[in-house]
Design a protein around this motif. Structure first.
Motif, PDB file in Angstrom:
ATOM      1  N   GLU A  66      -1.612  -4.699  -3.915  1.00  0.00           N
ATOM      2  CA  GLU A  66      -1.953  -4.385  -2.530  1.00  0.00           C
ATOM      3  C   GLU A  66      -3.260  -5.129  -2.108  1.00  0.00           C
ATOM      4  O   GLU A  66      -3.572  -5.526  -0.858  1.00  0.00           O
ATOM      5  CB  GLU A  66      -2.028  -2.929  -2.197  1.00  0.00           C
ATOM      6  N   TRP A  67      -4.246  -5.178  -3.045  1.00  0.00           N
ATOM      7  CA  TRP A  67      -5.551  -5.673  -2.608  1.00  0.00           C
ATOM      8  C   TRP A  67      -5.558  -7.061  -2.456  1.00  0.00           C
ATOM      9  O   TRP A  67      -6.214  -7.736  -1.322  1.00  0.00           O
ATOM     10  CB  TRP A  67      -6.516  -5.418  -3.749  1.00  0.00           C
ATOM     11  N   CYS A  68      -4.930  -7.930  -3.105  1.00  0.00           N
ATOM     12  CA  CYS A  68      -4.432  -9.208  -3.019  1.00  0.00           C
ATOM     13  C   CYS A  68      -4.070  -9.537  -1.471  1.00  0.00           C
ATOM     14  O   CYS A  68      -4.406 -10.562  -0.776  1.00  0.00           O
ATOM     15  CB  CYS A  68      -3.588 -10.021  -4.104  1.00  0.00           C
ATOM     16  N   LEU A  99      -7.791  -8.993  -9.802  1.00  0.00           N
ATOM     17  CA  LEU A  99      -7.112  -7.918  -9.152  1.00  0.00           C
ATOM     18  C   LEU A  99      -6.017  -7.172  -9.324  1.00  0.00           C
ATOM     19  O   LEU A  99      -5.842  -5.973  -9.466  1.00  0.00           O
ATOM     20  CB  LEU A  99      -7.170  -8.536  -7.786  1.00  0.00           C
ATOM     21  N   THR A 134      -4.114  -7.620   1.167  1.00  0.00           N
ATOM     22  CA  THR A 134      -5.252  -7.360   2.284  1.00  0.00           C
ATOM     23  C   THR A 134      -6.385  -8.260   2.228  1.00  0.00           C
ATOM     24  O   THR A 134      -6.583  -8.690   3.348  1.00  0.00           O
ATOM     25  CB  THR A 134      -5.736  -5.918   1.852  1.00  0.00           C
ATOM     26  N   ILE A 135      -6.560  -8.872   1.194  1.00  0.00           N
ATOM     27  CA  ILE A 135      -7.779  -9.686   1.097  1.00  0.00           C
ATOM     28  C   ILE A 135      -7.412 -11.054   1.948  1.00  0.00           C
ATOM     29  O   ILE A 135      -8.046 -11.516   2.891  1.00  0.00           O
ATOM     30  CB  ILE A 135      -8.319  -9.929  -0.005  1.00  0.00           C
ATOM     31  N   TRP A 147       0.819  -1.154   0.099  1.00  0.00           N
ATOM     32  CA  TRP A 147      -0.050   0.099   0.164  1.00  0.00           C
ATOM     33  C   TRP A 147       0.964   1.324  -0.061  1.00  0.00           C
ATOM     34  O   TRP A 147       0.647   2.340  -0.607  1.00  0.00           O
ATOM     35  CB  TRP A 147      -0.816   0.038   1.164  1.00  0.00           C
TER      36      TRP A 147
END
Length: 443
Positions: free
Chosen positions: A189-191, A182, A193-194, A117
């Motif tokens: 970053e979304w990978c 994604l 975080t999830i 991030w």
């Protein structure tokens, strides 16, 4: 330890009895499915992240080799963690060991998400966090696997293995495909975080398991405990053979480090192709678990393992042949560059076949270990088993990365498929393994 074989099922669909007979196992199973999706998000994202960081300056071949190192660098720590984690599972409460290991792995994912991030991730940081997470996860897997026979009767262990295959299938089907979408749309970053969010469910499921302290004499972690486990394995030819054939299959039949290059320069599609090829393997595993009901009636499990791994090798070899045909077609101008969706589809079908065969082998290998090994040795043997199933693919990553450095992306799976068929056929030709009878399990 009961030696009665599980009842033969009439239907082909997976046996759900373990989920209804043990609420603790049901919670653990559902949490594993969710956490598995997250771990696959991170696994695929890290590979693509490394590839993107290295390719602009060093080229496709160097980037592919760099991707292979994400697994190779974790090999030695994984081996040590598997061995020591197995000893911990045999010496202490298995629930406690699992919770501590899971929390350590979760922290690694949180740090990875924070770096991404802020744009501070580097190839080195990706390597370090991958190694630390793999180490903690290995300890977690050893303790979880050793705990499963304490949650279920022996007759339900084959069905439990098939159900765990479903979690793997769901994870590796949904995870890589979602990772490709994604990464292509919103970023790495979304990978990460999830993954961190989904793993919270695993922490809760582990914390609510019953206490599982060791029963009987306890060997404290150390050299004597390790040597005791290895001495038992030396006297257990059937279990030992399952380890050998899996090492062969995973060393020469793991083409996953090729996927970024295949998607970028050979078949096309980029991150979406990487996700599809990764998911295809899991789709095959998922389907084989969904229709695993009749597997519980198979008693000659050694023979089933041999046949499943040979099918696996054939599928991997044919996958390499597809890559070779695509490369040849492009070289002579008969195909566009990259080759296109049809070739991606053919490759995906073959990988699905390999995934199904690998899952069938895994069900019987895991069942053989859990039923033939005594509880006092189960943690250490599960630790060695985890070393095999996690270390083998990492050696396979190195094998594929080195051969791919020649620029011939089809070479690793073509050569590997042939070697798997030959070496496995040789490895199982020992007296007893092919006649192994689940009604009378002997290590």
């Amino acid at each position: 330890m009961t030696t009665a074989p599980p009842p033969r099922r009439r239907g082909a669909f997976v046996d759900l009895t373990p989920l209804t007979s043990s609420p603790a196992f049901a919670r653990l199973w559902s949490a594993r499915a969710a956490a598995g999706i997250g771990s696959q998000l991170t696994l695929v994202a890290v590979g693509l992240n490394v590839f993107d960081l290295v390719r602009p300056t060093d080229g496709v071949a160097a980037a592919t080799f760099a991707v292979s190192l994400t697994g190779v660098l974790a090999l030695v720590p994984t081996v040590l963690a598997g061995l020591y984690g197995g000893m911990l599972a045999d010496a202490f409460d298995r629930r406690t060991v699992a919770v501590v290991a899971a929390f350590a792995s979760w922290i690694c994912t949180v740090v990875l998400a924070a770096l991404s991030w802020t744009g501070a991730e580097t190839v080195a940081s990706l390597y370090v966090l991958t190694v630390l997470s793999a180490t903690a996860t290995t300890v977690l897997q050893a303790s979880e696997s050793a705990a499963t026979p304490r949650l279920l009767p022996a007759r339900l262990l084959p069905a439990a293995g098939a159900l765990m295959g479903i979690t793997v299938g769901i994870s590796v089907t949904v995870g890589p495909g979602l990772a490709g979408v994604l990464v292509a749309s919103v970023g790495f970053e979304w990978c990460y975080t999830i993954d961190a969010v989904l793993f919270v469910g695993t922490l809760i499921a582990l914390a609510t398991l019953p206490r599982m302290p060791q029963e009987g004499p306890i060997d404290r972690p150390g050299l004597a405990s390790l040597l005791g486990g290895l001495a038992f394995l030396k006297s257990a030819p059937n279990i030992r053979t399952t380890f050998v054939v899996d090492i062969i299959a995973m060393t020469f039949g793991q083409p996953r480090v090729l996927y970024p290059a295949v998607g970028a320069v050979l078949l096309g599609g980029g991150a979406l192709t990487v996700g599809l090829l990764s998911a295809a393997f899991a789709i095959g595993a998922l389907l084989s678990s969904l229709f695993s009901g009749r597997l519980g009636g198979i008693r000659r499990q050694g023979l089933a393992i041999e046949r499943a791994i040979i099918v696996y090798g054939v599928c991997i070899g044919l996958f390499g042949a597809v890559l070779a045909a695509a490369a040849l077609g492009e070289a002579v101008g008969a195909l566009p560059t990259p080759a296109g969706p049809l070739w991606v589809g053919i490759a995906a079908v073959l990988l699905a076949g390999a995934g199904g065969a690998d899952n069938v082998s895994a069900i019987f290998r895991g069942t053989m270990l859990q039923t033939a090994a005594p509880d006092s040795m189960r943690g250490r043997l599960q630790g060695i088993f985890i070393v095999v199933v996690t270390g083998g693919p990492r050696v396979g990553d190195l094998y594929a990365g080195l051969l791919a450095a020649t620029g011939l992306l089809f070479l690793p799976p073509v050569v590997g498929g042939v070697l798997i068929v030959i070496l496995v056929a040789l490895a199982v030709r020992r007296r007893g393994f092919l006649r192994y009878d689940s009604a009378h399990p002997t290590p």
